[in-house]
Design an enzyme around this catalytic site. Structure first.
Site, PDB file in Angstrom:
ATOM      1  N   SER A 197       0.819  -1.212   0.000  1.00 43.80           N
ATOM      2  CA  SER A 197       0.000   0.000   0.000  1.00 43.80           C
ATOM      3  C   SER A 197       0.849   1.257   0.000  1.00 43.80           C
ATOM      4  O   SER A 197       1.626   1.499  -0.899  1.00 43.80           O
ATOM      5  CB  SER A 197      -0.970  -0.014   1.178  1.00 43.80           C
ATOM      6  OG  SER A 197      -1.884   1.064   1.094  1.00 43.80           O
ATOM      7  N   HIS A 198       0.724   2.064   1.051  1.00 38.17           N
ATOM      8  CA  HIS A 198       1.379   3.366   1.119  1.00 38.17           C
ATOM      9  C   HIS A 198       2.787   3.283   1.690  1.00 38.17           C
ATOM     10  O   HIS A 198       3.444   4.306   1.875  1.00 38.17           O
ATOM     11  CB  HIS A 198       0.542   4.311   1.977  1.00 38.17           C
ATOM     12  CG  HIS A 198       0.235   3.737   3.335  1.00 38.17           C
ATOM     13  ND1 HIS A 198      -0.616   2.672   3.508  1.00 38.17           N
ATOM     14  CD2 HIS A 198       0.678   4.057   4.556  1.00 38.17           C
ATOM     15  CE1 HIS A 198      -0.686   2.375   4.800  1.00 38.17           C
ATOM     16  NE2 HIS A 198       0.099   3.202   5.455  1.00 38.17           N
ATOM     17  N   ASP A 200      -2.003   6.784  -3.583  1.00 43.49           N
ATOM     18  CA  ASP A 200      -0.901   6.100  -2.895  1.00 43.49           C
ATOM     19  C   ASP A 200      -0.323   4.960  -3.733  1.00 43.49           C
ATOM     20  O   ASP A 200      -0.602   4.830  -4.916  1.00 43.49           O
ATOM     21  CB  ASP A 200      -1.373   5.579  -1.540  1.00 43.49           C
ATOM     22  CG  ASP A 200      -2.332   4.404  -1.656  1.00 43.49           C
ATOM     23  OD1 ASP A 200      -3.058   4.343  -2.657  1.00 43.49           O
ATOM     24  OD2 ASP A 200      -2.345   3.552  -0.749  1.00 43.49           O
ATOM     25  N   ASP A 217      -0.733   1.664  -4.056  1.00 42.50           N
ATOM     26  CA  ASP A 217      -1.577   0.716  -4.788  1.00 42.50           C
ATOM     27  C   ASP A 217      -2.862   1.331  -5.310  1.00 42.50           C
ATOM     28  O   ASP A 217      -3.722   0.625  -5.837  1.00 42.50           O
ATOM     29  CB  ASP A 217      -1.885  -0.503  -3.923  1.00 42.50           C
ATOM     30  CG  ASP A 217      -2.728  -0.170  -2.701  1.00 42.50           C
ATOM     31  OD1 ASP A 217      -2.625   0.963  -2.192  1.00 42.50           O
ATOM     32  OD2 ASP A 217      -3.480  -1.051  -2.241  1.00 42.50           O
ATOM     33  N   ASP A 225      -5.451   2.940  -3.762  1.00 38.84           N
ATOM     34  CA  ASP A 225      -6.729   2.927  -3.053  1.00 38.84           C
ATOM     35  C   ASP A 225      -6.937   4.130  -2.142  1.00 38.84           C
ATOM     36  O   ASP A 225      -8.052   4.358  -1.672  1.00 38.84           O
ATOM     37  CB  ASP A 225      -6.926   1.618  -2.275  1.00 38.84           C
ATOM     38  CG  ASP A 225      -5.890   1.383  -1.191  1.00 38.84           C
ATOM     39  OD1 ASP A 225      -4.947   2.187  -1.072  1.00 38.84           O
ATOM     40  OD2 ASP A 225      -6.022   0.374  -0.466  1.00 38.84           O
ATOM     41  N   ARG A 226      -5.909   4.918  -1.894  1.00 41.05           N
ATOM     42  CA  ARG A 226      -6.048   6.104  -1.040  1.00 41.05           C
ATOM     43  C   ARG A 226      -6.003   7.364  -1.897  1.00 41.05           C
ATOM     44  O   ARG A 226      -5.536   7.359  -3.030  1.00 41.05           O
ATOM     45  CB  ARG A 226      -4.960   6.146   0.019  1.00 41.05           C
ATOM     46  CG  ARG A 226      -4.986   4.962   0.967  1.00 41.05           C
ATOM     47  CD  ARG A 226      -3.988   5.123   2.086  1.00 41.05           C
ATOM     48  NE  ARG A 226      -3.967   3.930   2.922  1.00 41.05           N
ATOM     49  CZ  ARG A 226      -3.702   3.930   4.215  1.00 41.05           C
ATOM     50  NH1 ARG A 226      -3.424   5.069   4.831  1.00 41.05           N
ATOM     51  NH2 ARG A 226      -3.698   2.804   4.907  1.00 41.05           N
ATOM     52  N   THR A 257     -11.595   0.033  11.851  1.00 36.37           N
ATOM     53  CA  THR A 257     -10.691   0.346  10.752  1.00 36.37           C
ATOM     54  C   THR A 257     -10.394  -0.924   9.962  1.00 36.37           C
ATOM     55  O   THR A 257     -10.104  -1.966  10.528  1.00 36.37           O
ATOM     56  CB  THR A 257      -9.390   0.953  11.293  1.00 36.37           C
ATOM     57  OG1 THR A 257      -9.687   2.191  11.933  1.00 36.37           O
ATOM     58  CG2 THR A 257      -8.398   1.186  10.173  1.00 36.37           C
ATOM     59  N   SER A 316      -8.050   7.715   7.170  1.00 35.17           N
ATOM     60  CA  SER A 316      -6.712   7.408   6.668  1.00 35.17           C
ATOM     61  C   SER A 316      -6.651   7.534   5.144  1.00 35.17           C
ATOM     62  O   SER A 316      -5.975   6.759   4.475  1.00 35.17           O
ATOM     63  CB  SER A 316      -6.286   6.007   7.104  1.00 35.17           C
ATOM     64  OG  SER A 316      -7.259   5.045   6.746  1.00 35.17           O
ATOM     65  N   LYS A 319     -11.521   0.551  -1.128  1.00 34.82           N
ATOM     66  CA  LYS A 319     -11.447   2.002  -1.281  1.00 34.82           C
ATOM     67  C   LYS A 319     -10.771   2.300  -2.611  1.00 34.82           C
ATOM     68  O   LYS A 319     -10.054   1.466  -3.139  1.00 34.82           O
ATOM     69  CB  LYS A 319     -10.725   2.645  -0.106  1.00 34.82           C
ATOM     70  CG  LYS A 319      -9.379   2.060   0.280  1.00 34.82           C
ATOM     71  CD  LYS A 319      -8.861   2.746   1.535  1.00 34.82           C
ATOM     72  CE  LYS A 319      -7.564   2.123   2.054  1.00 34.82           C
ATOM     73  NZ  LYS A 319      -7.792   0.896   2.827  1.00 34.82           N
TER      74      LYS A 319
END
Length: 630
Positions: free
Chosen positions: A188-189, A353, A355, A357-358, A421, A442, A453
């Site tokens: 992820s991030h 981010d 991947d 999703d953010r 979460t 987040s 997301k």
């Protein structure tokens, strides 16, 4: 640059066989991980690892547990292995340093343990999806995952070209192609590169992250695993779209963007967004942070919506994210922040981010908090986004996210849910038809179009809202801005001042001692207790009972809620790969419009000071300042 050479021989042991020519007396084979260069995905390294076939057969012959089976010309080698400690899946999969995953059988054990955990009907002769964020080690891992999938009887694996698929795209493809699930190779991030992070997670047939019932079983199987089933097939060329067949098993390489783009065109009115983006008096900047959305940004924003090519920055995906930290917040997305806060900056800015999703959304010299972002999208969705033309079915947020969304749900008379979460907790509600729009503080926002997301979805949602508000504006007329939309929302619903303090890579022992101290404190607390100028309404460790399946999760965050609605929340994050990340969430509701223009850190200072005092954070962790403030 460091390479994987020398380390990847231990990805699985004994090594898998790839090209056998024993009839001619050949005693070695070549194990080649493909590193094919393309304009979008630069060639970073290439390695060929020698394998001695004679030694391989000796190792297999020496093991009484090793067998070979044939199934329509597909040979499967059963490789002995032993359990490896520390393979428990966290909030968003298994995340460790790259070098950990390169250890002997480390990744192979977890993948095999997953197949051992699934009912055979969930993968035998079935379609699975595989992709990731383009980070270092993904292509090597993809080859191993494909071979183990084939070895366990999977019928077909669909892979994004060059191993690229954003997390939202994986979810979209699972749903569109009716796959039984999919592997997402991402941390992820978290930063990428030889010395940084790698991760893997499995999404189920609805496209959502596997539930805890499955991840717990995977962990249990990692503790008892004894063999790995590995198909004896060559490495797959990830650089070319097409289908490769190996007996009754096949691999299809697909364009990573097309299915996802088709879905976005179903959700949004692209002609409406294009009418805004193509205006000469509107400028946008999208920062892909050298991460996976770089593969999506040009096809969507430039080719489809006619944004200027220079609207995309850091748009080439790199295995180390350009030595950056692909986390779209005010600290790590500093390139975008500097652009947006410059004199005469663009009208709209966004980042995504590692991947995809953010997301982070900004106006000119104006930051939109994720908590406000999801509330504003929900409040404007029905009129500006065709997918919601009948109105949202329900709204939900993670427990630490501010109460801004609650107020929208109340005004629109919609079902509302507060969940722990972790995006998987939204999935059951979506599948039950009771949830449409949801978000986490987040920097995660999304809807039931998929079960993850979705960073680009959030950006398109904001562009839809801005375009709708400006659809009748003639050239030269002042446009309704991001800040105008946010301030109008505050005037209608009130402002939830909100901030999060992250203390990354704390010593785990001290961080856990702090949480245990807080749990002991709340066990002794009672309504009416005074905390400085604040009076306690309740103190607890958040517990959630899923209204769909009745499952219960506990210890999801220590909460102090005061009589004026203010909240302080403490929790440890499960998304890091080393140490512990302590997160403190501070929130205060302000209905008075005349007080809406304060800086959040000023408005929240009394609560921030109280949070640090109550938790004794410095005493337990030794940390005086947070790593990131959002």
């Amino acid at each position: 640059m460091a390479t994987a050479a020398g380390s990847l021989t231990s990805l699985i042991s004994p090594p898998s066989l790839h090209r056998l020519t024993t009839a001619t007396g050949t005693t070695s084979a070549s194990f080649s991980f493909l590193r094919t260069s393309s304009p979008s995905f630069p060639l970073l390294f290439s390695t060929t690892l020698p394998i001695k076939i004679r030694q391989h057969f000796s190792a297999i012959k020496a093991s009484s547990s090793t067998t070979f089976t044939e199934s329509q010309d597909l040979k499967v080698n059963t490789i002995p292995t032993k359990p490896i400690e520390g393979q428990k899946t966290g909030t968003s999969g298994l995340r460790k340093k790259v070098k950990v995953f390169m250890q002997e059988n480390y990744l192979a054990n977890w993948i095999q343990a997953l197949f051992n955990s699934l009912p055979p009907e969930d993968y035998k002769n079935a379609l699975l999806v595989l992709g990731g964020d383009g980070r270092y080690f993904n292509k090597e891992a993809a080859q191993l995952i494909i071979k183990i999938a084939a070895g366990n009887g999977v019928g077909k694996v669909l892979v994004g070209k060059e191993g690229i698929l954003s997390t939202p795209a994986v979810s979209a493809i699972i749903r569109k192609r009716k796959a039984k699930g999919g592997f997402i190779m991402s941390a992820s991030h978290n930063p990428g590169g030889p010395d940084y992070d790698w991760g893997i997670k499995f999404n189920y047939s609805s496209g959502q992250p596997a539930p805890e019932s499955i991840t717990d079983e995977i962990y249990g199987n990692t503790l008892s695993i004894s063999e790995i089933k590995l198909a004896d097939i060559p490495d797959v060329d990830l650089s070319s779209v097409g289908v490769s067949k190996y007996g009754n098993f096949s691999v299809e390489i697909v364009d990573p963007v097309s299915d996802y783009l088709d879905l976005m065109e179903e959700v949004f009115d692209f002609s409406l967004i294009k009418s805004l983006v193509s205006r000469s008096d509107f400028r946008l900047t999208f920062d892909a942070m050298h991460a996976v959305t770089g593969a999506y940004a040009n096809p969507i924003f430039v080719d489809k919506l006619r944004a200027s090519p220079d609207s995309i920055c850091n748009g080439v995906p790199l295995e180390d994210f350009g030595h950056g930290h692909p986390d779209p917040n005010l600290t790590y997305a500093k390139d975008l922040v500097n652009i947006m806060y410059s004199d005469n900056g663009p009208d709209f800015g966004a980042a995504s981010d590692g991947d995809g999703d953010r997301n982070m959304v900004l106006g000119r010299q104006f930051f939109v908090t994720p908590s406000d972002s999801v509330a504003i999208i929900a409040a404007n969705a029905q009129e500006s986004i065709p997918y919601f033309k009948s109105g949202p079915k329900g709204l939900a947020r993670s427990m630490p996210t501010s109460g801004a969304l609650d107020r929208v749900a109340e005004k629109l008379n919609l079902p509302f849910f507060e969940v722990p979460t972790g995006w998987k907790f939204f999935g059951n509600l979506m599948d039950a038809g009771t949830l449409s729009i949801c978000g986490e503080e987040s920097f995660g926002t999304g809807s039931d179009h998929i079960r993850e997301k979705d960073g680009i979805w959030a950006v398109l949602a904001w562009l839809s809202i801005i375009a709708y508000r400006n659809k009748n504006k003639k050239p030269g007329e002042k446009l309704v801005s991001v800040s105008d939309i946010v301030k109008e929302h505050w005037a209608t619903y009130g402002r939830n001042y909100f901030s999060r303090y992250d203390y990354e890579e704390c010593e785990s022992e001290g961080a856990n001692e702090m949480i245990n101290y807080l749990r002991d404190l709340i066990s002794k607390s009672k309504q009416g207790d005074e905390y400085g100028d604040y009076t306690l309404q309740l103190a607890d460790d958040f517990k959630y009972t899923d209204p769909v399946d009745g499952s219960v999760v506990t210890k999801q965050g220590v909460r102090f809620v005061f009589t004026d609605g203010s909240r302080i929340i403490f929790r440890l994050s499960g998304t890091g790969s080393a140490g512990a990340t302590v997160r403190i969430y501070i929130e205060q509701f302000e209905p008075d419009v005349s007080k809406h223009d304060l800086d959040a850190q000023v408005a929240l200072k009394p609560l921030i000071d109280l949070a640090l005092t109550v938790s004794k954070l410095k005493d337990f962790t030794g940390r005086e300042k947070p790593t990131v403030i959002t």
